[in-house]
Design an enzyme around this catalytic site. Structure first.
Site, PDB file in Angstrom:
ATOM      1  N   MET A 178      22.588  -6.350 -14.499  1.00 46.43           N
ATOM      2  CA  MET A 178      22.418  -5.717 -13.192  1.00 46.43           C
ATOM      3  C   MET A 178      23.791  -5.364 -12.612  1.00 46.43           C
ATOM      4  O   MET A 178      23.929  -5.145 -11.402  1.00 46.43           O
ATOM      5  CB  MET A 178      21.647  -6.633 -12.248  1.00 46.43           C
ATOM      6  N   GLY A 179      24.827  -5.302 -13.465  1.00 46.33           N
ATOM      7  CA  GLY A 179      26.158  -4.936 -12.994  1.00 46.33           C
ATOM      8  C   GLY A 179      26.834  -6.085 -12.270  1.00 46.33           C
ATOM      9  O   GLY A 179      26.467  -7.244 -12.445  1.00 46.33           O
TER      10      GLY A 179
ATOM     11  N   HIS B 150      28.941 -12.034 -18.243  1.00 50.50           N
ATOM     12  CA  HIS B 150      28.527 -10.784 -18.892  1.00 50.50           C
ATOM     13  C   HIS B 150      29.496 -10.444 -20.023  1.00 50.50           C
ATOM     14  O   HIS B 150      29.092  -9.990 -21.093  1.00 50.50           O
ATOM     15  CB  HIS B 150      28.541  -9.628 -17.884  1.00 50.50           C
TER      16      HIS B 150
HETATM   17  P1  AMP Z   1      22.387 -10.282 -14.586  1.00 54.31           P
HETATM   18  O1  AMP Z   1      23.337  -9.144 -14.400  1.00 54.31           O
HETATM   19  O2  AMP Z   1      22.616 -11.413 -13.640  1.00 54.31           O
HETATM   20  O3  AMP Z   1      20.946  -9.842 -14.691  1.00 54.31           O
HETATM   21  O4  AMP Z   1      22.740 -10.891 -16.003  1.00 54.31           O
HETATM   22  C1  AMP Z   1      22.748 -10.094 -17.157  1.00 54.31           C
HETATM   23  C2  AMP Z   1      22.797 -11.005 -18.343  1.00 54.31           C
HETATM   24  O5  AMP Z   1      23.978 -11.796 -18.290  1.00 54.31           O
HETATM   25  C3  AMP Z   1      21.610 -11.975 -18.378  1.00 54.31           C
HETATM   26  O6  AMP Z   1      21.152 -12.100 -19.720  1.00 54.31           O
HETATM   27  C4  AMP Z   1      22.217 -13.255 -17.886  1.00 54.31           C
HETATM   28  O7  AMP Z   1      21.572 -14.403 -18.384  1.00 54.31           O
HETATM   29  C5  AMP Z   1      23.630 -13.152 -18.432  1.00 54.31           C
HETATM   30  N1  AMP Z   1      24.533 -14.011 -17.663  1.00 54.31           N
HETATM   31  C6  AMP Z   1      24.687 -14.042 -16.318  1.00 54.31           C
HETATM   32  N2  AMP Z   1      25.562 -15.009 -15.968  1.00 54.31           N
HETATM   33  C7  AMP Z   1      25.956 -15.613 -17.117  1.00 54.31           C
HETATM   34  C8  AMP Z   1      26.843 -16.696 -17.426  1.00 54.31           C
HETATM   35  N3  AMP Z   1      27.502 -17.353 -16.476  1.00 54.31           N
HETATM   36  N4  AMP Z   1      26.992 -17.040 -18.718  1.00 54.31           N
HETATM   37  C9  AMP Z   1      26.322 -16.382 -19.714  1.00 54.31           C
HETATM   38  N5  AMP Z   1      25.485 -15.349 -19.481  1.00 54.31           N
HETATM   39  C10 AMP Z   1      25.296 -14.977 -18.205  1.00 54.31           C
END
Ligand code: AMP
Length: 298
Positions: free
Chosen positions: A38-39, A45
């Site tokens: 989601m950026g 990420h």
């Molecule tokens: P989001 O942008 O929050 O939807 O996250 C995108 C992807 O990044 C998802 O698969 C999350 O689980 C992963 N992600 C977010 N935060 C972390 C983190 N601290 N460590 C590893 N992966 C993450």
């Protein structure tokens, strides 16, 4: 495998453009990795992106704040949007393409066709606190896989229930996509890095370190022989409440379907959600698998 370039990624705005690009790559015999986000990109990420770049000939990162997975009253409107900085991260990581559609492009007719994530996986814990959330996640992930035709898609263990939902849907819908789950990236005090951490005031940010501390404490108890899942969950809850966190849930679950367990065994996960002020944070550790997150007082 070709060396990654540091050129700006190609910008793709519609599912048709994404499919055309991916089809061209695949026709040339190149493997394709996808990282849905989601950026507001951060080190968590970046770890997924680096792994995708290492394991695939071509990588597309998707950036889309998906309204279908936010409930009424949640933070869709104020969710951080940092597109220019995100594109710089993708360029430095050697990502080939960025798929950043508008809401209108993804849902031109609103949402008519829905997906339903049934059972405890869709409806307990995060599913109970955020009704409809996983249906929205399943819909967008399916749309991205259908349009992007990746060989592999990368997700973070931090969102453990989401990972289980995505693994199921990849299998249930015969996508043929390999789902790769990457370890949680944490800050120096152990707090899982999250786009939502920017909402925390300095005082709240300091208190948030109780989350990894509580999980480290429970892991230590498990390692010392505690197997009573309710006792482990209660200990985590008390720890957080002592630090004035507003606990939404703490549970010990099995990793596949998120069924609650009575007797904890290795690979079970302790999952939690807690609020600090207006910010809701989630975290998870895998018993007997993860190393304990570093934490205050542990
Ligand atoms: P989001 O942008 O929050 O939807 O996250 C995108 C992807 O990044 C998802 O698969 C999350 O689980 C992963 N992600 C977010 N935060 C972390 C983190 N601290 N460590 C590893 N992966 C993450």
């Amino acid at each position: 495998m070709p060396t990654p370039s540091t050129d700006a990624p190609e910008l793709l705005a519609t599912p048709a453009e994404l499919r055309r690009r991916s089809t061209t790559w695949r026709a040339a015999g190149l493997s394709v990795g996808m990282v849905p986000t989601m950026g507001a990109l951060h080190a968590g990420h970046r770890a997924l992106i680096d792994r995708a770049v290492a394991e695939n000939d071509r990588v597309v990162v998707t950036i889309f704040v998906n309204p279908a997975q936010f409930g009424p009253g949640e933070d869709f409107a104020r969710y951080p949007r940092t597109m220019d900085a995100d594109l710089a991260v993708l360029a430095s990581a050697g990502v080939d393409a960025a798929f950043a559609p508008t809401v209108e492009t993804m849902y031109p007719a609103g949402i008519v066709t829905r997906l339903d994530v049934a059972g405890p996986l869709g409806n307990r814990l995060e599913g109970a606190s955020r009704p409809g959330h996983f249906n929205g996640v399943a819909l967008i992930v399916t749309k991205l896989l259908v349009a992007g035709l990746p060989d592999r898609a990368y997700f973070g263990q931090k969102d453990a229930q989401q990972c289980a939902v995505v693994r199921h849907l990849a299998r249930d819908l015969d996508t043929g996509v390999e789902i790769v789950v990457c370890p949680t990236v944490r800050d120096v005090d152990g707090l899982a890095i999250s786009s939502r951490n920017v909402y925390l005031s300095p005082e709240e940010r300091a208190r948030a370190s109780a989350i990894p501390s509580s999980l480290a404490m429970a892991m230590a108890r498990f390692d010392a022989g505690e197997r009573d899942a309710a006792a482990l969950a209660t200990a985590v809850r008390s720890f957080l409440e002592n630090e004035r966190l507003d606990v939404d849930y703490v549970a010990v679950v099995e990793a596949e379907d998120f069924g609650e367990v009575e007797t904890a065994v290795p690979t079970n996960q302790i999952v939690l959600a807690a609020r600090i002020g207006n910010t809701r944070l989630i975290d998870v550790v895998r018993l007997g698998v993860d190393t304990a997150p570093v934490g205050r007082g542990v």
